[in-house]
Enzyme design. Structure first.
Site, PDB file in Angstrom:
ATOM      1  N   HIS A 170       1.200  37.977  67.310  1.00 34.69           N
ATOM      2  CA  HIS A 170       0.650  39.424  67.177  1.00 34.69           C
ATOM      3  C   HIS A 170       1.152  40.104  66.032  1.00 34.69           C
ATOM      4  O   HIS A 170       2.241  40.535  65.769  1.00 34.69           O
ATOM      5  CB  HIS A 170       1.271  40.322  68.443  1.00 34.69           C
ATOM      6  CG  HIS A 170       0.867  39.590  69.811  1.00 34.69           C
ATOM      7  ND1 HIS A 170      -0.033  40.187  70.520  1.00 34.69           N
ATOM      8  CD2 HIS A 170       1.490  38.921  70.555  1.00 34.69           C
ATOM      9  CE1 HIS A 170      -0.258  39.335  71.480  1.00 34.69           C
ATOM     10  NE2 HIS A 170       0.750  38.471  71.679  1.00 34.69           N
ATOM     11  N   LEU A 171       0.380  40.605  64.999  1.00 40.14           N
ATOM     12  CA  LEU A 171       0.556  41.123  63.700  1.00 40.14           C
ATOM     13  C   LEU A 171       0.807  42.824  63.717  1.00 40.14           C
ATOM     14  O   LEU A 171       1.153  43.214  62.813  1.00 40.14           O
ATOM     15  CB  LEU A 171      -0.380  40.647  62.684  1.00 40.14           C
ATOM     16  CG  LEU A 171      -0.643  39.052  62.587  1.00 40.14           C
ATOM     17  CD1 LEU A 171      -1.283  38.739  61.589  1.00 40.14           C
ATOM     18  CD2 LEU A 171       0.917  38.769  61.877  1.00 40.14           C
TER      19      LEU A 171
ATOM     20  N   ASN B 282      -5.000  42.699  70.546  1.00 42.98           N
ATOM     21  CA  ASN B 282      -4.294  43.795  71.209  1.00 42.98           C
ATOM     22  C   ASN B 282      -3.842  44.890  69.927  1.00 42.98           C
ATOM     23  O   ASN B 282      -2.548  45.199  70.331  1.00 42.98           O
ATOM     24  CB  ASN B 282      -3.501  43.606  72.369  1.00 42.98           C
ATOM     25  CG  ASN B 282      -2.275  42.798  71.769  1.00 42.98           C
ATOM     26  OD1 ASN B 282      -2.111  42.088  70.958  1.00 42.98           O
ATOM     27  ND2 ASN B 282      -1.067  42.936  72.654  1.00 42.98           N
TER      28      ASN B 282
ATOM     29  N   HIS C 270      -4.402  35.053  79.306  1.00 42.03           N
ATOM     30  CA  HIS C 270      -3.145  35.575  79.602  1.00 42.03           C
ATOM     31  C   HIS C 270      -2.973  35.400  81.079  1.00 42.03           C
ATOM     32  O   HIS C 270      -3.368  36.649  81.741  1.00 42.03           O
ATOM     33  CB  HIS C 270      -2.728  36.797  79.030  1.00 42.03           C
ATOM     34  CG  HIS C 270      -1.491  37.541  79.551  1.00 42.03           C
ATOM     35  ND1 HIS C 270      -0.581  37.855  78.626  1.00 42.03           N
ATOM     36  CD2 HIS C 270      -1.009  38.081  80.586  1.00 42.03           C
ATOM     37  CE1 HIS C 270       0.585  38.462  79.219  1.00 42.03           C
ATOM     38  NE2 HIS C 270       0.307  38.532  80.572  1.00 42.03           N
TER      39      HIS C 270
ATOM     40  N   ASP D  62       4.028  33.291  70.353  1.00 37.73           N
ATOM     41  CA  ASP D  62       3.687  34.590  70.888  1.00 37.73           C
ATOM     42  C   ASP D  62       4.534  35.502  70.220  1.00 37.73           C
ATOM     43  O   ASP D  62       5.070  36.363  70.902  1.00 37.73           O
ATOM     44  CB  ASP D  62       3.874  34.557  72.486  1.00 37.73           C
ATOM     45  CG  ASP D  62       3.436  35.680  73.233  1.00 37.73           C
ATOM     46  OD1 ASP D  62       2.734  36.707  72.396  1.00 37.73           O
ATOM     47  OD2 ASP D  62       3.832  35.951  74.301  1.00 37.73           O
TER      48      ASP D  62
HETATM   49 ZN   LIG Z   1       0.265  36.900  76.697  1.00 40.91          ZN
END
Ligand SMILES: [Zn+2]
Length: 429
Positions: A65-66, A97, A182, A308
């Protein structure tokens, strides 16, 4: 122009994709791997002595997640890329997201543009399965693929509705695209904030049963059997889900899964003391679940290790346990924590590196994760014996929410190259 010709001499060259594991020299010319063997240094070529070090393909992390666009106070593409380079990661797949969500080609273009201007490591956007991650309307997968997406996921949230999931699988199948789930049944998660078990009871915290994961994986596997689509479980955490995936793979279904370093190395006991850096989704589980994950890695059922990497600022973490944001960072601790699997006899060094290089690259369909002649020279050189202590303050990520702070680890990245260009060296960017 920077010299992108380099000879790396005398290292242990490990290339799982080609079954290579030997002491050799490796020559890069103009950013491309030219030869492996006993080699003389050509003129105008940088020489790197690698005795006692391992030269492996640059790591491929298929789950990060950047936070850009939208949450740049937690991480941005530039800081995430610096952390990746320091961790030996040369390619990563960015979850959608963000704010706005990666559900539109314009967002894909923005991410690719930002990554290119940073110029450090490769970033591959993952597109959303549903618009706005709302779980209702499917995105335009064809357009997103054309814009540069390498897979689809609503990560952070599950695709809950079975009909939507079926249609998503059917739609993705038209393109041969990978869907990453997920897997959490939110009605079983409820207000839970850690694994449901004796530790949660002792701490008086509401729990999340392992079944929250396995119920959704079981359903999805039936839909995979129905549609024949490629399906991947993100951050697998429970023994039951691992066994379900094992069964599906035994039936030749196109199913794969990944595990994170925190899930295979820690249990819910890490939550004792209410440390919010041990809070993530899915939660750290029981010793029995962890043992099953190790078994899954050993037997080649779990073929991918992914971080993650989920940066959160202090404001979202330094709060009461139940209110804290889910997630931990992981790019800079991926390699040493994973090497514990080799030391503990769970898997060979070659299989361990494969799980962080060629295996995820194959799933994403990207031409990386190998040291094949003719390939772009994305490489990591590491000392498998150097011992060091993880210090959150020293990490390059903008956020410091690591669950490995203070851990003694072995194995340290010495240098990282992307297309033959040095992007990290001995503690310097
Ligand atoms: Zn996840």
């Amino acid at each position: 122009m920077e010299n992108r010709s380099v000879l790396i001499q005398g290292g242990r060259v490990l290339d799982p994709a080609h079954g290579r594991d030997e002491t050799a020299d490796l020559l890069v010319v103009d950013g491309v791997i030219q030869a492996v063997g006993r080699l003389e240094a050509p003129a105008h070529c940088t020489v790197v002595q690698a005795d006692g070090l391992v030269l492996a393909p640059g790591l491929v992390d298929m789950h990060v997640h950047l936070r850009e666009p939208g949450h740049e106070y937690k991480e941005d593409i530039a800081s995430g890329c610096r952390a990746a380079a320091a961790g030996g990661v040369t390619a990563m797949a960015a979850m959608p997201n963000t704010q706005p969500v990666t559900d539109d080609p314009s967002v894909v273009g923005y991410i690719l543009e930002r990554a290119k201007s940073t110029g450090l490591v490769r970033v591959f956007p993952i597109g959303a399965i549903t618009k706005g991650l709302k779980g209702e309307m499917l995105t335009e997968m064809g357009l997103l693929l054309r814009a540069g997406c390498v897979a689809f996921s609503d990560d952070g949230r599950p695709v809950t509705d079975s009909g939507v999931m079926r249609r998503a699988l059917e739609y993705a199948r038209m393109f041969g695209a990978l869907l990453i789930q997920h897997a959490e049944d939110l009605s079983l998660v409820g207000n839970g904030c850690m694994h449901e078990g004796v530790v949660a009871s002792r701490l008086g915290l509401p729990g999340i049963p392992s079944a929250a994961e396995s119920v959704l994986v079981d359903r999805d596997l039936r839909l995979v059997a129905l549609t024949g689509s490629r399906y991947h479980v993100a951050h697998l955490s429970s023994g039951d889900a691992m066994r379900a995936v094992a069964q599906a793979r035994a039936q030749q279904l196109p199913v794969s899964c990944e595990v994170t370093p925190h899930h295979f190395s820690l249990t819910d006991e890490a939550v004792l003391g209410y440390d919010t850096d041990a809070k993530m989704s899915p939660p750290l589980r029981s010793q029995a679940d962890r043992a099953a994950l190790l078994e899954g890695l050993a037997q080649g059922i779990i073929t991918v290790i992914a971080t993650d990497h989920a940066p959160h600022d202090e404001e979202n973490k330094r709060v009461e346990f139940c209110c804290a944001a889910n997630g931990v960072i992981g790019l800079e601790t991926l390699l040493p924590v994973s090497l514990e699997l080799v030391r503990d006899g769970v898997m060979s060094l070659s299989d361990c590196i494969a799980a962080m290089s060629c295996n995820p690259a194959r799933l994403l369909g990207i031409p990386h994760g190998t040291l094949g002649v003719g390939q772009a020279a994305d490489m990591v050189l590491f000392d498998p014996e150097e011992t060091w202590t993880v210090d959150a303050r020293q990490l390059r990520s903008k956020s410091k929410n690591t669950c490995f702070h203070g851990r003694r680890v072995k194995g340290r990245v010495k240098q990282t190259w992307v297309a033959g260009r040095s992007v990290y060296r001995d503690g310097h960017d």
